[in-house]
Design an enzyme around this catalytic site. Structure first.
Site, PDB file in Angstrom:
ATOM      1  N   SER A 223       0.811  -1.218   0.000  1.00 43.43           N
ATOM      2  CA  SER A 223       0.000   0.000   0.000  1.00 43.43           C
ATOM      3  C   SER A 223       0.841   1.263   0.000  1.00 43.43           C
ATOM      4  CB  SER A 223      -0.914   0.020   1.234  1.00 43.43           C
ATOM      5  OG  SER A 223      -1.790  -1.071   1.255  1.00 43.43           O
ATOM      6  N   ASN A 436       4.418   8.497   4.744  1.00 41.62           N
ATOM      7  CA  ASN A 436       3.757   8.011   3.531  1.00 41.62           C
ATOM      8  C   ASN A 436       2.613   8.932   3.130  1.00 41.62           C
ATOM      9  OD1 ASN A 436       2.203   7.173   5.821  1.00 41.62           O
ATOM     10  ND2 ASN A 436       1.081   5.780   4.490  1.00 41.62           N
ATOM     11  N   CYS A 438      -0.506   8.743   3.762  1.00 43.82           N
ATOM     12  CA  CYS A 438      -1.561   8.939   4.768  1.00 43.82           C
ATOM     13  C   CYS A 438      -1.022   9.176   6.171  1.00 43.82           C
ATOM     14  CB  CYS A 438      -2.516   7.743   4.771  1.00 43.82           C
ATOM     15  SG  CYS A 438      -3.314   7.439   3.187  1.00 43.82           S
ATOM     16  N   GLU A 440       0.788   7.576   8.423  1.00 47.86           N
ATOM     17  CA  GLU A 440       0.818   6.611   9.526  1.00 47.86           C
ATOM     18  C   GLU A 440       2.018   5.669   9.482  1.00 47.86           C
ATOM     19  OE1 GLU A 440      -1.217   3.953   6.461  1.00 47.86           O
ATOM     20  OE2 GLU A 440      -0.841   6.070   6.852  1.00 47.86           O
TER      21      GLU A 440
END
Length: 790
Positions: A223, A436, A438, A440
């Site tokens: 991801s 990254n 997002c 986290e």
């Protein structure tokens, strides 16, 4: 082929199930709204069209009747079944599915067992999935189930089959992984059953790339990618984009890209500084997302002393001065040193003339520093006159907040906390320079390797022990179930890590050397509601900490057991804090452990045998994956008790089913129930707005939205569990505009200061604003929101 398949007779069992659901709709009192009926001996196409008409007709009624929301979801699953191919071998041989040869062979080798498993699934777990609701069914149908030619679509059973088979194959390659996953006899069928049960039961929710591409010869399963190339000018930037960022984006990976070292200010021969590069990245992202497949994104990381920081903060939306610098397809994040907030606090304490200095590339070495070393060097550079500009600290803070509120960017992270709590002593390696997409994932990336993280989340409502209906028992949180889910997720993600291919050599190296896991949660608020807890109650806050602790404990325990059974620790373990017996929570003061003895034993085991993985827990946003479970997103409270969004294909509705069912139970008379819902509708589905401040213990008092909670309390809950989240948490802020539409920047800055003082790594992912009016303007020192990111 399309005509032959869709025009063929629809299976009788599907027709009977459709009729049964329509009868239920009639029993609910909506017979008059069903103006059409199925023709005799309908084709698949006719059944598809009929279901679509019924769902489209009844969808608006889901606002007032949660039973219709469930039945519409069941009908969409019947629409899926109408397009399914009963012949498993057709699915196996589909060129659109493009199953991996290894996965196909494993399925054929165990075909009888698999067919029995799928048959059992149809009569058990699938029935529960169908009853989740409309949004869950639509998300599976539209996004996650692979499409085939002729209008065909893989079945729910086939979807879980390819994921479970992929994980099983790579688990069986390592006997230690199989032994950690299941107790007793170890064999292919036992491993497969463990994975299939966890996936089909929605206990373990893989990240979107795994659900889309697992078991297939397309796409990447990871991801998150963190890139920190040595980019100092346009030539090196172009090379990094072509060799690293481009291939990752084409494989639908989200990127966090550190660009702090590209810090040549605009001057003769370089009229736009870093903005020319950002415009290029923006155009690349837009082009790659134009094909309609899973969209991806880029977040660029800068420290607030970058010479071009004001231009960066003005690159989105109406803040951009013209199209040549507008970058609406990418995000920015402030990688903020403690010194910035220390100076802002001095301003808050009444000190006048507190300034913030910007530097160009003569100060690029500051990127590699954090803590006291950074502070001393920054102030030395200031004193030596190397700064290119100085700004009052409150003005710099205002620019950041204005951009976040008006454009959704920048995000904000705390550089020192990210580095201080890392599992290596980074004073020797150089500081981490970004996260990254997002916010986290915390990994050290450099010119030789990218940070890469594979994700999965635990669906917390599935970890509740629910007593049978009409019994005196009450639900409780089952920590043993969470522990089993965490161990299963650990082995599952490790297996998918081994199964995956990665777009670049540096990404593969990052996976091989770090084996970073990102295990998170979803449905925290939903679980609290099912336990009859207000999210801010003392009981909920205690459970919040215990959940994070147990998730980390069982994930690390599984990883340590792999090493005890003979697998090698991650590269660099001997140089890590783990080898000294340090655990993630040891760097936080005053931590109380609920599982002290278990941690003591694990600490000893890790020192003796090592850890297979270097990282474990990351509380990510679960925007897409939580739609298939009908659970609340990640660790956040629900944004609204009725989500409504108009898209090109119609209105998307998602009511809070727990609230709707509670209202039905306390207002048994239909007229009273409808009046209560009407009152809620007028109050924008706010229980507080509709019914006022209800007493503690009232059945409706716990149904607050994220905007109705004290944001400091939500920040405190992040801080409570932070010692057990060894990466970070995508924490958003939820702000309600005052009635006059004027939102002071100081209000948001006070929350960021609170997050800083509580020691968080992520201070703000999104700043979501609930607007008071639609007439936002920007005046003086106040912020008035101009966009709503719900």
């Amino acid at each position: 082929m399309a005509l032959n398949f869709l025009q063929s007779d629809c299976p009788l069992a599907i027709i009977q199930d459709v009729i049964s659901r329509v009868d239920a709709i009639s029993d609910y009192g909506y017979a008059n709204e069903l103006s059409t009926t199925l023709p005799p001996r309908p084709s698949r196409s006719q059944v598809l069209e009929y279901i679509t008409r019924v769902v489209d007709t009844l969808k608006p009624r889901c606002r007032v009747d949660e039973r219709l929301y469930v039945v519409c979801g069941e009908l969409v699953h019947l629409r899926i079944r109408t397009r399914n191919v009963e012949d498993l071998k057709y699915w196996l041989n589909s060129t659109e599915i493009a199953l991996n040869e290894i996965v196909e062979k494993d399925i054929l080798d165990h075909l009888d067992f698999i067919q029995r498993t799928l048959h059992a699934f149809e009569s058990s777990e699938y029935r529960e999935l169908c009853a989740l609701g409309l949004q869950s069914a639509l998300k599976y149908e539209e996004m996650y189930l692979a499409k085939m030619r002729g209008g065909r679509i893989e079945s729910m059973g086939q979807f879980f089959l390819r994921l479970a088979t992929t994980a099983t194959h790579y688990t069986m390659e390592e006997p230690a992984m199989a032994r950690v996953l299941v107790s007793g006899e170890v064999g292919w069928t036992y491993i497969f059953k463990a994975y299939f049960t966890a996936l089909a039961g929605q206990v373990l929710i893989p990240a979107t790339p795994i659900m889309l591409f697992g078991g297939r010869d397309c796409g990447s399963l990871a991801s998150c990618y963190l890139l920190n190339p040595r980019v100092t000018d346009m030539n090196s930037a172009m090379l990094a984009l072509m060799e690293e960022a481009g291939p990752i984006l084409c494989n639908r990976g989200g990127i966090g890209l550190s660009l702090q070292r590209f810090n040549t200010p605009p001057k003769e021969g370089c009229s736009r500084g870093v903005m020319a590069l950002l415009k290029l990245i923006d155009s690349m992202t837009m082009a790659i997302n134009s094909d309609g497949e899973r969209p991806t994104g880029v977040c660029v990381y800068f420290e607030p002393w970058h010479a071009d920081i004001r231009a960066i903060l003005n690159m989105r939306g109406m803040l951009a001065r013209d199209e040549t610098v507008r970058c609406d397809n990418i995000f920015a994040c402030m990688w903020t040193p403690d010194l910035f907030f220390d100076r802002y606090q001095r301003y808050l304490d009444g000190e006048s003339g507190v300034m913030w200095t910007l530097f160009d590339d003569t100060a690029s070495h500051l990127c590699h520093m954090y803590g006291k070393e950074f502070e001393e060097e920054y102030e030395r550079l200031e004193q030596c006159g190397f700064g290119v500009d100085s700004i009052p600290i409150q003005d710099m803070a205002f620019i950041i907040v204005r951009s976040a509120v008006m454009t959704g960017s920048p995000f904000l992270m705390f550089k020192d906390a990210c580095n201080k709590h890392y599992h290596f002593d980074l004073r020797r390696k150089g500081a981490i320079m970004g996260s990254n997409l997002c916010t986290e994932i915390i990994q050290h990336a450099d010119e030789t390797q990218n940070g890469v993280c594979n994700l999965a989340s635990i669906n917390l409502p599935k970890c509740l022990a629910i007593p049978p209906p009409h019994t005196a028992g009450v639900p409780y949180f089952d920590f043993a179930a969470l522990g089993r889910a965490a161990a299963t997720a650990t082995i599952f993600v490790n297996s998918m890590m081994r199964a995956g291919t990665y777009p670049t050599v540096k990404s593969q190296r990052g996976v091989d050397e770090n084996r970073s896991l990102g295990l998170g949660i979803q449905g925290l608020h939903t679980a609290f509601l099912m336990l009859d807890l207000d999210m801010a109650s003392p009981e909920a806050r205690q459970l919040n900490k215990q959940i994070a602790e147990r998730l980390l404990l069982n994930s690390m325990k599984a990883s340590a057991t792999l090493c005890r059974l003979g697998m090698k620790p991650f590269k660099g373990f001997e140089d890590s804090k783990y080898s000294l017996g340090e655990l993630p929570f040891d760097s936080y003061p005053g931590v109380t452990l609920a599982n002290r003895n278990a941690w003591r034993r694990l600490r000893t085991e890790i020192k003796q045998h090592g850890l297979y993985n270097s990282q474990f827990v990351a509380y990510m946003p679960t925007v897409s994956s939580s739609q298939v479970t009908e659970s609340s997103e990640g660790f956040s409270p629900v944004y609204t008790n009725l989500f409504s969004k108009v898209t090109a294909t119609g209105e998307v509705l998602r009511p809070n089913l727990l609230l709707m069912r509670t209202i039905r139970s306390i207002f048994p008379r239909e007229c009273a129930r409808l009046q209560a819902l009407s009152t809620l509708e007028m109050a924008q589905w706010s229980v507080v707005g509709a019914f006022g401040d209800l007493p503690v213990g009232h059945p409706l008092s716990k149904f607050k939205t994220a905007f109705e909670y004290d944001q400091r309390t939500l920040i405190d809950m992040c801080a409570d569990r932070a010692p057990f989240v060894d990466q970070s948490q995508s924490m958003s802020l939820f702000i309600t505009e005052p009635a006059d539409g004027k939102l002071p920047a100081s209000k948001i800055m006070s929350l960021l200061v609170h997050a800083y003082k509580r020691g968080l790594k992520t201070g703000m992912y999104y700043c979501k604003i609930k607007k008071a009016t639609n007439n936002g303007v920007f005046v003086g020192g106040d912020l008035v929101c101009t966009s709503c990111s719900l």
